[in-house]
Design an enzyme around this catalytic site. Structure first.
Site, short mmCIF file in Angstrom:
data_model
loop_
_atom_site.label_atom_id
_atom_site.label_comp_id
_atom_site.label_asym_id
_atom_site.label_seq_id
_atom_site.Cartn_x
_atom_site.Cartn_y
_atom_site.Cartn_z
N GLY A 1 0.69 -1.21 -0.04
CA GLY A 1 -0.09 -0.16 -0.09
C GLY A 1 0.91 1.37 0.13
CG ASP B 1 -1.66 1.66 3.34
OD1 ASP B 1 -1.38 1.15 4.25
OD2 ASP B 1 -2.23 0.90 2.45
CG ASP C 1 -8.59 0.86 10.01
OD1 ASP C 1 -9.30 1.70 10.68
OD2 ASP C 1 -9.02 0.00 9.47
CG LEU D 1 2.99 1.93 12.00
CD1 LEU D 1 3.63 1.67 10.61
CD2 LEU D 1 2.32 3.43 11.93
CE LYS E 1 -10.18 3.78 7.34
NZ LYS E 1 -10.86 2.62 6.80
CG ASP F 1 -5.97 -3.21 -1.48
OD1 ASP F 1 -5.13 -2.78 -0.63
OD2 ASP F 1 -6.33 -4.36 -1.43
NE ARG G 1 -2.39 -2.86 -4.04
CZ ARG G 1 -2.48 -3.25 -2.94
NH1 ARG G 1 -2.28 -2.32 -1.90
NH2 ARG G 1 -2.67 -4.36 -2.36
P1 IMP Z 1 -4.55 -1.38 10.61
O1 IMP Z 1 -6.11 -1.84 11.31
O2 IMP Z 1 -4.11 0.03 11.13
O3 IMP Z 1 -3.72 -2.52 11.03
O4 IMP Z 1 -4.73 -1.41 8.97
C1 IMP Z 1 -4.28 -2.49 8.47
C2 IMP Z 1 -4.20 -2.55 6.87
O5 IMP Z 1 -5.56 -2.35 6.31
C3 IMP Z 1 -3.61 -1.18 6.21
O6 IMP Z 1 -2.32 -1.20 6.19
C4 IMP Z 1 -4.24 -1.20 4.77
O7 IMP Z 1 -3.74 -1.91 4.08
C5 IMP Z 1 -5.54 -1.83 5.38
N1 IMP Z 1 -6.56 -0.46 5.37
C6 IMP Z 1 -7.37 -0.19 6.62
N2 IMP Z 1 -8.21 0.65 6.37
C7 IMP Z 1 -8.33 0.77 5.03
C8 IMP Z 1 -9.12 1.36 4.02
O8 IMP Z 1 -9.94 2.29 4.14
N3 IMP Z 1 -8.92 1.23 2.62
C9 IMP Z 1 -7.78 0.42 2.31
N4 IMP Z 1 -6.95 -0.45 3.04
C10 IMP Z 1 -7.37 -0.20 4.33
MG MG Z 2 -4.28 -3.55 1.87
#
Ligand code: IMP
Ligand code: MG
Length: 179
Positions: free
Chosen positions: A38, A93, A96, A101, A124, A152, A158
């Site tokens: 991403g 990227d 969330d 991370l 987010k 994506d 992407r």
């Molecule tokens: P996390 O929840 O912070 O671990 O985010 C995990 C991964 O989910 C990110 O690196 C993205 O690849 C994907 N992701 C989370 N939110 C979105 C979104 O709104 N669009 C696309 N991918 C997302």
């Molecule tokens: Mg992804």
């Protein structure tokens, strides 16, 4: 699909984030780690605005649906350079829930770098589950599913040069093309 961050806004946000990184890190040599897939477009645009001596490496983080509540995250680290004693900037990227991370960061820490910084294009609001202070954030966004500029949905979108909100009916369309 609804544009959330235009091409011009992306450019301004990334220019501003790179100025912050240049200001904070000065001429300290930096190893930038691109979290694939991403952040590939962000990293390409970001590093061309960074002024310190810089090395580039990558790792791949992907999650798949396990039989548990949360997706299972796997890291493929064979593309990582040696980061021991180095100042590292991990670039992803989106922040969330923060689990990705956090896991990437924990892995890098086991390799004994000098310092670890983190940067994301998007954070987010309202979904955070991990207390991790991201050092550099280009944009705060609402709790919507977004695509484009590296992000994506089922590996599509992407290549969009802007960030857009994927609407409910578009999510269904891709998930079930026969519907
Ligand atoms: P996390 O929840 O912070 O671990 O985010 C995990 C991964 O989910 C990110 O690196 C993205 O690849 C994907 N992701 C989370 N939110 C979105 C979104 O709104 N669009 C696309 N991918 C997302
Ligand atoms: Mg992804």
């Amino acid at each position: 699909m609804k544009t959330l961050i235009s091409q011009a806004e992306l450019e301004a946000g990334i220019t501003s984030m790179s100025a912050d990184i240049n200001k904070q890190l000065g001429s300290t040599p930096l190893t930038v780690i691109c979290v694939l897939t991403g952040s590939i477009i962000l990293v390409a645009d970001l590093i061309r605005r960074l002024e310190m001596p810089l090395r580039l490496g990558a790792l791949s983080a992907s999650s798949y649906q396990g039989n548990t509540v949360r997706d299972i995250l796997t890291l493929d680290t064979h593309l990582l350079p040696n980061v021991k004693g180095q100042h590292v900037l991990i670039v992803d990227d989106i922040f969330d829930t923060g689990h990705t991370l956090n896991e990437v960061s924990k892995h890098i820490q086991t390799l004994h770098p000098a310092t670890v910084y983190t940067a994301v294009l998007l954070r987010k609001n309202g979904r955070r589950e991990i207390e991790l202070d991201v050092d550099f954030v280009a944009f705060e966004i609402p709790d919507e599913f977004v695509v484009g500029y590296g992000l994506d949905y089922q590996d599509l979108y992407r290549n969009l040069p802007y960030v857009a909100i994927l609407e409910e009916h578009e999510i269904k369309q891709v998930a079930d093309p026969s519907a």
